[in-house]
Motif scaffolding. Structure first.
Motif, short mmCIF file in Angstrom:
data_model
loop_
_atom_site.label_atom_id
_atom_site.label_comp_id
_atom_site.label_asym_id
_atom_site.label_seq_id
_atom_site.Cartn_x
_atom_site.Cartn_y
_atom_site.Cartn_z
N MET A 1 0.84 -1.20 0.00
CA MET A 1 0.00 0.00 0.00
C MET A 1 0.87 1.24 0.00
SD MET A 1 -2.74 1.21 2.87
CE MET A 1 -1.44 1.24 4.09
N ALA A 2 0.61 2.16 -0.88
CA ALA A 2 1.36 3.39 -0.93
C ALA A 2 1.00 4.26 0.28
CB ALA A 2 1.08 4.14 -2.22
N THR A 113 -11.80 4.75 -1.10
CA THR A 113 -11.32 4.40 -2.42
C THR A 113 -10.21 3.36 -2.34
OG1 THR A 113 -11.92 6.61 -3.18
CG2 THR A 113 -10.46 5.35 -4.60
N TYR A 114 -9.32 3.51 -1.36
CA TYR A 114 -8.30 2.48 -1.16
C TYR A 114 -8.96 1.14 -0.83
CZ TYR A 114 -4.96 -0.51 1.11
OH TYR A 114 -4.23 -1.61 1.46
N ALA A 115 -9.91 1.15 0.11
CA ALA A 115 -10.51 -0.10 0.57
C ALA A 115 -11.34 -0.77 -0.51
CB ALA A 115 -11.37 0.15 1.82
N TYR A 116 -12.15 0.02 -1.23
CA TYR A 116 -13.07 -0.57 -2.21
C TYR A 116 -12.41 -0.81 -3.57
CZ TYR A 116 -17.17 -0.21 0.77
OH TYR A 116 -18.08 -0.41 1.79
N ASP A 124 -4.39 -1.75 -8.67
CA ASP A 124 -3.06 -1.55 -8.08
C ASP A 124 -3.10 -0.46 -7.00
OD1 ASP A 124 -0.01 -1.91 -8.33
OD2 ASP A 124 -0.31 0.27 -8.54
N ALA A 125 -2.60 -0.80 -5.81
CA ALA A 125 -2.70 0.11 -4.67
C ALA A 125 -1.93 1.40 -4.90
CB ALA A 125 -2.22 -0.58 -3.40
N SER A 126 -0.78 1.33 -5.54
CA SER A 126 0.00 2.54 -5.78
C SER A 126 -0.70 3.45 -6.79
CB SER A 126 1.41 2.19 -6.26
OG SER A 126 1.37 1.48 -7.48
N LEU A 127 -1.37 2.85 -7.76
CA LEU A 127 -2.16 3.63 -8.72
C LEU A 127 -3.31 4.33 -8.01
CD1 LEU A 127 -3.07 4.49 -11.59
CD2 LEU A 127 -4.30 2.31 -11.71
N VAL A 128 -4.02 3.59 -7.15
CA VAL A 128 -5.13 4.18 -6.39
C VAL A 128 -4.63 5.30 -5.51
CG1 VAL A 128 -6.89 3.73 -4.64
CG2 VAL A 128 -6.53 2.09 -6.50
N SER A 129 -3.47 5.12 -4.88
CA SER A 129 -2.92 6.16 -4.02
C SER A 129 -2.62 7.43 -4.80
CB SER A 129 -1.65 5.65 -3.33
OG SER A 129 -1.11 6.63 -2.47
N ARG A 130 -2.07 7.29 -6.00
CA ARG A 130 -1.78 8.47 -6.82
C ARG A 130 -3.08 9.17 -7.24
NH1 ARG A 130 1.87 4.82 -9.11
NH2 ARG A 130 0.67 4.64 -11.06
N CYS A 131 -4.08 8.38 -7.58
CA CYS A 131 -5.38 8.97 -7.92
C CYS A 131 -6.00 9.66 -6.70
CB CYS A 131 -6.33 7.90 -8.45
SG CYS A 131 -5.89 7.28 -10.09
N ASN A 132 -5.83 9.06 -5.53
CA ASN A 132 -6.34 9.68 -4.31
C ASN A 132 -5.66 11.02 -4.03
OD1 ASN A 132 -8.38 8.01 -3.38
ND2 ASN A 132 -7.04 6.75 -2.12
N GLU A 133 -4.38 11.10 -4.31
CA GLU A 133 -3.68 12.37 -4.08
C GLU A 133 -4.24 13.46 -4.99
OE1 GLU A 133 0.82 14.19 -3.64
OE2 GLU A 133 0.53 12.08 -4.16
N LEU A 134 -4.53 13.09 -6.23
CA LEU A 134 -5.12 14.07 -7.15
C LEU A 134 -6.54 14.42 -6.73
CD1 LEU A 134 -5.05 15.67 -9.83
CD2 LEU A 134 -5.88 13.59 -10.97
N GLY A 135 -7.37 13.42 -6.45
CA GLY A 135 -8.77 13.67 -6.12
C GLY A 135 -8.96 14.42 -4.82
N SER A 136 -8.06 14.19 -3.86
CA SER A 136 -8.17 14.86 -2.56
C SER A 136 -7.53 16.23 -2.55
CB SER A 136 -7.51 14.00 -1.47
OG SER A 136 -6.11 13.98 -1.65
#
Length: 229
Positions: A1-2, A113-116, A124-136
């Motif tokens: 997990m990122a 978003t990470y959990a679901y 991919d968790a690192s991809l989701v983390s990068r998207c979360n950084e943008l979305g948040s």
């Protein structure tokens, strides 16, 4: 997990940001509402929000995401729709509220978003983390509470009146989501706290308050008339 702890706090932030998380049916929406009531009774300005949603644009995206008729939605499409709704919520509501010193109580945020999408969907968790950084927009909660309840009990609650598109994914999906939340809490213990969601509404509310005492002025259960729903 990122690791999302590298995200910077927004300039001029003076308020407190609390998010409540958990699998469908864990009781987080009830607890978010009751927490906001108690904080308001204690004299705080409270901004109550939910994800996806919270803005006119976000509520339209919410309808798309949860509509059972949209079963053909690609996992990547789902991820990006959540992030789009979140970015609008941060820019339009959350960042201004924190800048003026309000307490923001959000029913779900980027950890969902990470959990679901990473845990449940397997993206991919690192991809989701990068998207979360943008979305948040780089805005993290000061404290995230994961209300933890067994999947069987939670799913029965969540689907009692019918199931939305995510709830229709079933028990195995919810088990993966729950496991992802527990991994997150282990990885980020300073921000993310697990709250036992078994018991009465009042009992759980007391645990919620105990998990927030170091980030916001304590509020006692009962001050605002905690009631069952």
């Amino acid at each position: 997990m990122a690791d999302v702890r590298t995200m910077a706090a927004p300039a001029g932030r003076r308020g407190t940001f609390i998010s409540l998380e958990g699998i469908d049916g864990c009781g987080k929406s009830t607890q978010a509402t009751l927490l906001a009531d108690r904080l308001e009774a204690a004299g705080h300005e409270v901004v109550r929000l939910r994800e996806p949603g919270g803005t006119a644009i976000g509520e339209k995206i919410r309808k798309i995401l949860l509509d059972p008729q949209n079963g053909a939605m690609a996992d990547e499409c789902e991820l990006l729709l959540y992030e789009a709704s979140r970015a609008q919520l941060v820019r339009e509501v959350i960042a201004p509220a924190l800048a003026r010193g309000a307490v923001v109580v959000c029913d779900r945020y980027l950890d969902s978003t990470y959990a679901y999408q990473a845990g449940g969907r397997g993206l991919d968790a690192s991809l989701v983390s990068r998207c979360n950084e943008l979305g948040s927009c780089g805005v993290l909660p000061d404290r995230t509470l994961v209300l933890d309840l067994g999947c069987e009990d939670a799913l029965a609650r969540a689907t009692a009146g019918g199931a939305d598109r995510l709830e229709q994914e079933g028990m195995r999906f919810q088990e993966r989501v729950r496991a992802a939340y527990l991994r997150l809490a282990k990885a980020e213990p300073a921000r993310v706290r697990v709250v036992d969601a078994v018991g009465s509404v009042e009992d759980v509310a007391g645990r919620v308050d105990a998990a927030l005492r170091d980030v916001v002025a304590p509020c006692r259960c009962g001050d605002a008339g905690v009631a069952h729903e």
